[in-house]
Design a protein around this motif. Structure first.
Motif, PDB file in Angstrom:
ATOM      1  N   VAL A   1      12.363  11.386  -9.396  1.00 28.94           N
ATOM      2  CA  VAL A   1      13.815  11.196  -9.467  1.00 28.94           C
ATOM      3  C   VAL A   1      14.159   9.950 -10.282  1.00 28.94           C
ATOM      4  N   GLN A   2      13.317   8.933 -10.187  1.00 30.64           N
ATOM      5  CA  GLN A   2      13.590   7.650 -10.844  1.00 30.64           C
ATOM      6  C   GLN A   2      13.091   7.598 -12.298  1.00 30.64           C
ATOM      7  N   GLN A   3      12.649   8.719 -12.854  1.00 31.79           N
ATOM      8  CA  GLN A   3      12.177   8.738 -14.240  1.00 31.79           C
ATOM      9  C   GLN A   3      13.283   8.311 -15.201  1.00 31.79           C
ATOM     10  N   THR A   4      12.906   7.537 -16.199  1.00 29.52           N
ATOM     11  CA  THR A   4      13.881   7.149 -17.229  1.00 29.52           C
ATOM     12  C   THR A   4      14.244   8.336 -18.109  1.00 29.52           C
ATOM     13  N   TYR A   5      13.369   9.334 -18.168  1.00 33.20           N
ATOM     14  CA  TYR A   5      13.670  10.599 -18.847  1.00 33.20           C
ATOM     15  C   TYR A   5      14.441  11.455 -17.842  1.00 33.20           C
ATOM     16  N   LYS A   6      15.708  11.743 -18.129  1.00 35.34           N
ATOM     17  CA  LYS A   6      16.600  12.299 -17.115  1.00 35.34           C
ATOM     18  C   LYS A   6      16.712  13.820 -17.101  1.00 35.34           C
TER      19      LYS A   6
ATOM     20  N   VAL B   1       6.299  21.531 -18.895  1.00 34.68           N
ATOM     21  CA  VAL B   1       6.053  21.512 -17.451  1.00 34.68           C
ATOM     22  C   VAL B   1       5.034  20.425 -17.136  1.00 34.68           C
ATOM     23  N   ALA B   2       5.105  19.911 -15.923  1.00 37.19           N
ATOM     24  CA  ALA B   2       4.158  18.895 -15.462  1.00 37.19           C
ATOM     25  C   ALA B   2       3.997  19.040 -13.956  1.00 37.19           C
ATOM     26  N   SER B   3       2.799  18.732 -13.480  1.00 36.40           N
ATOM     27  CA  SER B   3       2.516  18.813 -12.050  1.00 36.40           C
ATOM     28  C   SER B   3       2.272  17.413 -11.498  1.00 36.40           C
ATOM     29  N   LEU B   4       2.698  17.204 -10.259  1.00 38.35           N
ATOM     30  CA  LEU B   4       2.437  15.948  -9.559  1.00 38.35           C
ATOM     31  C   LEU B   4       2.045  16.269  -8.131  1.00 38.35           C
ATOM     32  N   ASN B   5       0.847  15.868  -7.721  1.00 37.31           N
ATOM     33  CA  ASN B   5       0.426  16.076  -6.336  1.00 37.31           C
ATOM     34  C   ASN B   5       1.403  15.393  -5.389  1.00 37.31           C
ATOM     35  N   ASP B   6       1.548  15.945  -4.189  1.00 40.87           N
ATOM     36  CA  ASP B   6       2.537  15.405  -3.257  1.00 40.87           C
ATOM     37  C   ASP B   6       2.170  14.043  -2.686  1.00 40.87           C
ATOM     38  N   ASP B   7       0.963  13.552  -2.971  1.00 39.02           N
ATOM     39  CA  ASP B   7       0.581  12.223  -2.494  1.00 39.02           C
ATOM     40  C   ASP B   7       0.385  11.238  -3.642  1.00 39.02           C
ATOM     41  N   ASP B   8       0.728  11.642  -4.857  1.00 43.82           N
ATOM     42  CA  ASP B   8       0.570  10.775  -6.017  1.00 43.82           C
ATOM     43  C   ASP B   8       1.930  10.285  -6.519  1.00 43.82           C
ATOM     44  N   ILE B   9       1.906   9.391  -7.500  1.00 41.60           N
ATOM     45  CA  ILE B   9       3.129   8.726  -7.954  1.00 41.60           C
ATOM     46  C   ILE B   9       3.096   8.588  -9.474  1.00 41.60           C
ATOM     47  N   TRP B  10       4.252   8.785 -10.102  1.00 46.98           N
ATOM     48  CA  TRP B  10       4.403   8.502 -11.531  1.00 46.98           C
ATOM     49  C   TRP B  10       5.061   7.145 -11.723  1.00 46.98           C
ATOM     50  N   ASN B  11       4.661   6.441 -12.786  1.00 44.35           N
ATOM     51  CA  ASN B  11       5.447   5.300 -13.244  1.00 44.35           C
ATOM     52  C   ASN B  11       6.788   5.835 -13.755  1.00 44.35           C
ATOM     53  N   GLU B  12       7.807   5.018 -13.709  1.00 43.58           N
ATOM     54  CA  GLU B  12       9.147   5.513 -14.060  1.00 43.58           C
ATOM     55  C   GLU B  12       9.259   5.927 -15.530  1.00 43.58           C
ATOM     56  N   ASN B  13       8.351   5.453 -16.377  1.00 43.38           N
ATOM     57  CA  ASN B  13       8.408   5.811 -17.801  1.00 43.38           C
ATOM     58  C   ASN B  13       7.362   6.859 -18.175  1.00 43.38           C
TER      59      ASN B  13
ATOM     60  N   MET C   1      12.663   3.255 -26.024  1.00 43.37           N
ATOM     61  CA  MET C   1      13.023   4.625 -26.414  1.00 43.37           C
ATOM     62  C   MET C   1      14.062   5.146 -25.427  1.00 43.37           C
ATOM     63  N   SER C   2      15.196   5.514 -25.890  1.00 42.39           N
ATOM     64  CA  SER C   2      16.286   5.980 -25.034  1.00 42.39           C
ATOM     65  C   SER C   2      16.394   7.501 -25.115  1.00 42.39           C
ATOM     66  N   LEU C   3      16.426   8.116 -23.961  1.00 39.22           N
ATOM     67  CA  LEU C   3      16.505   9.574 -23.904  1.00 39.22           C
ATOM     68  C   LEU C   3      17.745   9.989 -23.129  1.00 39.22           C
ATOM     69  N   ASN C   4      18.343  11.101 -23.491  1.00 39.90           N
ATOM     70  CA  ASN C   4      19.537  11.576 -22.800  1.00 39.90           C
ATOM     71  C   ASN C   4      19.391  13.040 -22.471  1.00 39.90           C
ATOM     72  N   LEU C   5      20.439  13.629 -21.967  1.00 40.64           N
ATOM     73  CA  LEU C   5      20.386  15.000 -21.496  1.00 40.64           C
ATOM     74  C   LEU C   5      20.267  16.018 -22.620  1.00 40.64           C
ATOM     75  N   ASP C   6      20.354  15.573 -23.885  1.00 40.42           N
ATOM     76  CA  ASP C   6      20.123  16.476 -25.003  1.00 40.42           C
ATOM     77  C   ASP C   6      18.632  16.687 -25.246  1.00 40.42           C
ATOM     78  N   SER C   7      17.811  15.902 -24.595  1.00 41.10           N
ATOM     79  CA  SER C   7      16.359  16.045 -24.711  1.00 41.10           C
ATOM     80  C   SER C   7      15.927  17.331 -24.027  1.00 41.10           C
ATOM     81  N   PRO C   8      14.762  17.880 -24.395  1.00 46.05           N
ATOM     82  CA  PRO C   8      14.296  19.139 -23.798  1.00 46.05           C
ATOM     83  C   PRO C   8      14.128  19.026 -22.284  1.00 46.05           C
ATOM     84  N   LEU C   9      14.403  20.125 -21.608  1.00 47.64           N
ATOM     85  CA  LEU C   9      14.226  20.163 -20.162  1.00 47.64           C
ATOM     86  C   LEU C   9      12.739  20.146 -19.810  1.00 47.64           C
ATOM     87  N   VAL C  10      12.368  19.300 -18.846  1.00 46.90           N
ATOM     88  CA  VAL C  10      11.006  19.243 -18.321  1.00 46.90           C
ATOM     89  C   VAL C  10      11.038  19.681 -16.860  1.00 46.90           C
ATOM     90  N   SER C  11      10.212  20.666 -16.530  1.00 49.70           N
ATOM     91  CA  SER C  11      10.107  21.126 -15.139  1.00 49.70           C
ATOM     92  C   SER C  11       8.928  20.426 -14.476  1.00 49.70           C
TER      93      SER C  11
END
Length: 518
Positions: free
Chosen positions: A31-36, A90-102, A1-11
């Motif tokens: 920063v390394q998310q495939t969703y840009k 919107v999405a939250s990420l604890n400062d000691d946790d990690i997301w997969n890039e996708n 699935m390819s996403l570009n900057l026309d996709s909705p903004l996620v905070s």
């Protein structure tokens, strides 16, 4: 699935406080998310050292930094950042946790395709302080929150999934439609329950949720994390958790949409009363604690935890202090709290397996090859191995370590931790350590006011640089094991038939201790 900057903004909100190293990893994973098309709001709750330079080092214009002038606490910090978010989601990420890039790429399209969906969430891994996945803990966590019973797809409404099963990990593995939340409904009383309350606000209007069973994020368990600390919460943390629980579950009980679950919320509400009361006992406010305990007893069925806490509330503070001093604890009633809060770990039948569970967990958490608990013999001159993983020969051969000699003996004599990163550099008593090929060791004493009642150490077959952080982790488990032994109801101060001194007898173990002057 390819996403570009026309996709909705996620905070993406990253609340942080005094964890600069882990913060770098958390930001990098976003920063390394495939969703840009994202904005990243790092919200610092007045850390001792501002992470501003760390954030600047990323040189990413999508990152915004905010810093509170004073420490506000996790709920106020994270909600303030959410209110500043400009994204559709919107999405939250604890400062000691990690997301997969996708992570975002997998979840956002489902929200975008279905306007009835309020939340999209996934399962997640459990990782240790070094980022290594703990597969056993991960599976246990999935089962605990009943995500193993969920199939991929949409659930609407999702009250039970969200608030009873609490399967939605809003702090690290969830994307939320921002305009579905009444952000001004957040109040300071939420405290540490902010993520559960956020899930409540998302589900209360009957919207839907999409669940992805893939593990798309990683929850870190380490010495500074809330999950690690929960087994031995600080007094103020317990008080805050009790107050927040009372507030949140009262709100849930009063919601007309949730009446089918009212009895469950009522039970949790009453449990929060007892939790708060125990915290108040620890800060020597028995009268105030008693009011919460009486309320809980009047409203609920017979509850041993509440009854035990109520009995303790009538113990004179001076006597409670003496018990505290005898046990070598930081605060009065703390050892009793372990008993009334987790009685299953302090009964005769459960003491040994509970200690074994602590050793098993420690081996996995610290990634070590051996874990050993030693207790003093009745002659007060030696230590013997009472439980071990990896050095079973020491039990079979009934190895005795003289106090003051060898690794464990020196820890007991000096009553302080010891790190040996090269075992060949020191004298050892047990030849089994060399025969097994141990290269590095770190150990700590189990201490009460009158002295040492044991030694806990871990080792590796490869050279390893143990640190002060390793000592702290080991000390926490040693403290828990000490409390299990001291408060299991299995001990008594009595005269030893071979020795006229006072001797503490515990489940087949017999070791020297001084009677408290009560």
């Amino acid at each position: 699935m390819s996403l570009n900057l026309d996709s909705p903004l996620v905070s993406v909100i990253i609340p942080t406080y005094n964890r600069p190293i882990y913060l770098i990893q958390a930001i990098a994973s976003v920063v390394q998310q495939t969703y840009k098309n994202i904005e990243i709001i790092v919200s610092d709750d007045c850390s001792t050292e501002s992470p501003a330079k760390t954030i600047e080092s990323f040189q990413d214009p999508r990152i915004r930094f905010r810093r509170n002038a004073k420490n506000l606490g996790i709920s106020r910090n994270v909600i303030a950042a959410f209110k500043e978010a400009r994204g559709k989601y919107v999405a939250s990420l604890n400062d000691d946790d990690i997301w997969n890039e996708n992570f975002l790429e997998k979840l956002v399209p489902h929200l975008d395709a279905n306007p009835d969906l309020v939340i999209a969430f996934s399962d997640h891994y459990i990782i240790d302080s070094d980022g290594k996945i703990d597969y056993a803990a991960t599976e246990e966590n999935t089962q605990r929150w009943k995500r193993n019973q969920l199939k991929e797809g949409i659930y609407q409404p999702f009250y039970e999934i969200a608030l009873v099963d609490q399967a939605v990990p809003s702090a690290l593995a969830t994307v939320i439609r921002k305009d579905a939340i009444e952000w001004n409904d957040f109040l300071p009383e939420m405290g540490s329950y902010w993520d559960l309350y956020l899930t409540y606000l998302a589900c209360r209007n009957g919207g839907g949720v999409y669940y992805c069973p893939e593990r798309l994020s990683r929850y870190r368990v380490h010495f500074q994390s809330e999950t690690f600390a929960n087994g031995d919460m600080s007094i103020q943390s317990k008080i805050r958790a009790g107050k927040a629980g009372i507030y949140c579950y009262r709100q849930f009980m009063q919601d007309e949409q949730l009446q089918e679950f009212k009895s469950y919320f009522r039970e949790k509400w009453l449990q929060a009363h007892t939790t708060l009361a125990i915290g108040l006992l620890q800060v020597e406010q028995p009268a105030k604690a008693r009011s919460y305990l009486f309320h809980a007893l009047i409203e609920q069925k017979l509850n041993l935890r509440t009854i035990a806490a109520l009995v303790l509330s009538f113990i004179p503070v001076s006597l409670a202090r003496r018990w505290r001093d005898y046990a070598g604890l930081l605060t009065s009633y703390k050892s009793w709290n372990i008993f009334v809060g987790n009685r299953q770990d302090n009964t005769e039948n459960q003491l040994v397996p509970s200690i074994k569970k602590q050793l098993d967990w420690l081996q996995k958490y610290m990634s070590v090859d051996t874990v050993t608990l030693l207790l003093p013999t009745t002659d007060k001159q030696n230590l013997f191995v009472s439980a071990t993983i990896g050095l079973e020969e020491e039990i079979k051969q009934q190895v005795r370590i003289p106090i003051g000699q060898g690794f464990a003996g020196r820890i007991a004599a000096n009553i302080e931790p010891m790190i040996v990163n090269d075992l060949s550099a020191i004298e050892i008593v047990s030849p089994i350590l060399r025969e097994k090929g141990l290269k590095s060791l770190v150990g700590v004493p189990l201490v009460i006011k009158q002295g040492v009642i044991g030694v806990l150490h871990v080792g590796t077959f490869e050279f390893h640089q143990f640190t002060k952080d390793d000592v702290k982790q080991l000390q926490l488990i040693a403290h828990r094991i000490k409390l299990m032994i001291m408060n299991a109801g299995l001990f008594d101060f009595q005269s030893d038939s071979h020795n006229q001194e006072s001797c503490l007898l515990v489940k087949g173990f017999s070791f020297f201790a001084v009677s408290p002057a009560l």
